[in-house]
Design a protein around this motif. Structure first.
Motif, PDB file in Angstrom:
ATOM      1  N   PRO A  32      44.698  -3.192   5.956  1.00  0.00           N
ATOM      2  CA  PRO A  32      45.917  -2.398   6.179  1.00  0.00           C
ATOM      3  C   PRO A  32      46.547  -1.655   4.899  1.00  0.00           C
ATOM      4  CG  PRO A  32      46.026  -4.628   7.253  1.00  0.00           C
ATOM      5  CD  PRO A  32      44.786  -4.733   6.431  1.00  0.00           C
ATOM      6  N   TRP A  33      46.670  -2.529   3.796  1.00  0.00           N
ATOM      7  CA  TRP A  33      47.181  -1.668   2.556  1.00  0.00           C
ATOM      8  C   TRP A  33      46.490  -0.546   2.243  1.00  0.00           C
ATOM      9  CZ3 TRP A  33      51.732  -2.302   0.250  1.00  0.00           C
ATOM     10  CH2 TRP A  33      52.368  -3.687   0.518  1.00  0.00           C
ATOM     11  N   ASP A  34      45.179  -0.504   2.409  1.00  0.00           N
ATOM     12  CA  ASP A  34      44.420   0.689   1.791  1.00  0.00           C
ATOM     13  C   ASP A  34      44.494   1.835   3.054  1.00  0.00           C
ATOM     14  OD1 ASP A  34      43.660  -0.134  -0.648  1.00  0.00           O
ATOM     15  OD2 ASP A  34      41.974  -1.468   0.566  1.00  0.00           O
ATOM     16  N   THR A  35      44.856   1.656   4.414  1.00  0.00           N
ATOM     17  CA  THR A  35      45.253   2.313   5.433  1.00  0.00           C
ATOM     18  C   THR A  35      46.435   3.039   4.906  1.00  0.00           C
ATOM     19  OG1 THR A  35      44.283   0.951   7.158  1.00  0.00           O
ATOM     20  CG2 THR A  35      45.836   2.809   7.746  1.00  0.00           C
ATOM     21  N   LEU A  36      47.348   2.437   4.439  1.00  0.00           N
ATOM     22  CA  LEU A  36      48.711   3.042   3.947  1.00  0.00           C
ATOM     23  C   LEU A  36      48.413   3.825   2.470  1.00  0.00           C
ATOM     24  CD1 LEU A  36      51.896   3.354   3.747  1.00  0.00           C
ATOM     25  CD2 LEU A  36      51.892   1.356   2.547  1.00  0.00           C
ATOM     26  N   HIS A  37      47.647   3.464   1.814  1.00  0.00           N
ATOM     27  CA  HIS A  37      47.310   4.332   0.446  1.00  0.00           C
ATOM     28  C   HIS A  37      46.617   5.437   0.728  1.00  0.00           C
ATOM     29  CE1 HIS A  37      47.099   0.026  -1.622  1.00  0.00           C
ATOM     30  NE2 HIS A  37      48.247   0.676  -1.441  1.00  0.00           N
ATOM     31  N   GLN A  38      45.750   5.436   1.846  1.00  0.00           N
ATOM     32  CA  GLN A  38      44.875   6.583   2.340  1.00  0.00           C
ATOM     33  C   GLN A  38      45.958   7.515   3.061  1.00  0.00           C
ATOM     34  OE1 GLN A  38      41.855   6.466   5.665  1.00  0.00           O
ATOM     35  NE2 GLN A  38      40.487   7.268   3.920  1.00  0.00           N
ATOM     36  N   GLY A  39      46.854   6.919   3.618  1.00  0.00           N
ATOM     37  CA  GLY A  39      47.769   7.976   4.459  1.00  0.00           C
ATOM     38  C   GLY A  39      48.516   8.708   3.517  1.00  0.00           C
ATOM     39  N   LEU A  40      49.113   7.992   2.563  1.00  0.00           N
ATOM     40  CA  LEU A  40      49.845   8.537   1.447  1.00  0.00           C
ATOM     41  C   LEU A  40      49.061   9.769   0.726  1.00  0.00           C
ATOM     42  CD1 LEU A  40      51.672   5.294   0.190  1.00  0.00           C
ATOM     43  CD2 LEU A  40      52.705   7.491   1.362  1.00  0.00           C
ATOM     44  N   ALA A  41      48.009   9.226   0.395  1.00  0.00           N
ATOM     45  CA  ALA A  41      47.127  10.227  -0.369  1.00  0.00           C
ATOM     46  C   ALA A  41      46.732  11.582   0.442  1.00  0.00           C
ATOM     47  CB  ALA A  41      45.682   9.533  -0.612  1.00  0.00           C
ATOM     48  N   ARG A  42      46.744  11.571   1.735  1.00  0.00           N
ATOM     49  CA  ARG A  42      46.632  12.580   2.541  1.00  0.00           C
ATOM     50  C   ARG A  42      47.522  13.726   2.665  1.00  0.00           C
ATOM     51  NH1 ARG A  42      42.874   9.990   7.370  1.00  0.00           N
ATOM     52  NH2 ARG A  42      40.776   9.944   6.333  1.00  0.00           N
ATOM     53  N   HIS A  43      48.796  13.010   2.396  1.00  0.00           N
ATOM     54  CA  HIS A  43      50.132  13.751   2.241  1.00  0.00           C
ATOM     55  C   HIS A  43      50.607  14.235   0.962  1.00  0.00           C
ATOM     56  CE1 HIS A  43      51.219  13.660   6.650  1.00  0.00           C
ATOM     57  NE2 HIS A  43      50.282  12.283   6.433  1.00  0.00           N
TER      58      HIS A  43
END
Length: 219
Positions: A32-43
């Protein structure tokens, strides 16, 4: 003893960064947390590792009203896991074959379980997200409910931002608990017993200082 604790802590944090990199590189679903980190990185123009550090520092700020105290392990976790994750994401070969991607995923979960046992077993402070969970639980809430609520929230946010959710997310969620249940007791460094002081028999009743036990963090 402190040298051994520090060595185990930093090995654990390096391995945790490796586990994150393996799971992200597998493209089969992040925790879950790395899903958030990756999503933020993509934006943004920032890396996943940078967002791991930013999120950890932000979570630690929430400790203040909860009156949680960080240890050297907490601060090291916040600053180093993201750096290790970025390094291994750069160093690991890109897995193209499906079998290799599954190998990355399986290795990621096993490494994460072992790494969690290392850094928690060192007894130098919980990870930032663990401290938030236990701090909220201390206000009269169930640890299970608090942790599940936090992780579902960050997972949903990460998915909406474009983070990878998949079979790997489910496998991580189902297996990380049992793995840490095995590795934390195995790798826990016990506190040394107190030396008895001659002439003060009341000291015999004093217990050794306990090693804090935390729930497994992801980072």
């Amino acid at each position: 003893m402190i040298a051994r604790r520090l060595a185990q802590l930093y090995v654990g944090l390096a391995l945790y960064g490796l586990g994150i990199a393996l799971q992200v590189a597998s493209r089969l679903g992040n925790d879950p947390w790395d899903t958030l980190h990756q999503g933020l990185a993509r934006h943004t123009g920032l890396s996943i590792g940078t967002w791991i550090i930013i999120a950890a520092v932000a979570v630690m700020a929430l400790w203040i009203p909860l009156r949680q105290r960080p240890g050297v392990g907490t601060i090291s976790n916040a600053l180093l896991v993201g750096a290790f994750a970025d390094f291994f994401l750069w160093a690991l070969p890109d897995p193209r074959a499906v079998a290799v991607r599954w190998g990355y995923l399986v290795a990621a979960v096993l490494v994460a379980g072992f790494a969690t046992g290392c850094y928690i077993g060192a007894g130098l402070g919980p990870g930032p997200r663990d401290g938030l969970t236990t701090g909220l639980a201390a206000r009269g809430h169930s640890i299970r409910v608090v942790r599940t609520g936090i992780e579902l929230t960050v997972l949903a946010a990460g998915w909406l931002l474009g983070g990878t959710v998949g079979i790997g997310t489910l496998i991580y969620a189902v297996t990380i608990g049992p793995l840490t249940h095995v590795f934390i007791p195995m790798l826990e460094i016990k506190a040394a017993p107190r030396t008895k002081t001659r002439g003060h028999p009341e000291d015999d009743a004093l217990p050794a200082a306990p090693v804090p036990a935390e729930c497994g963090d992801a980072a």
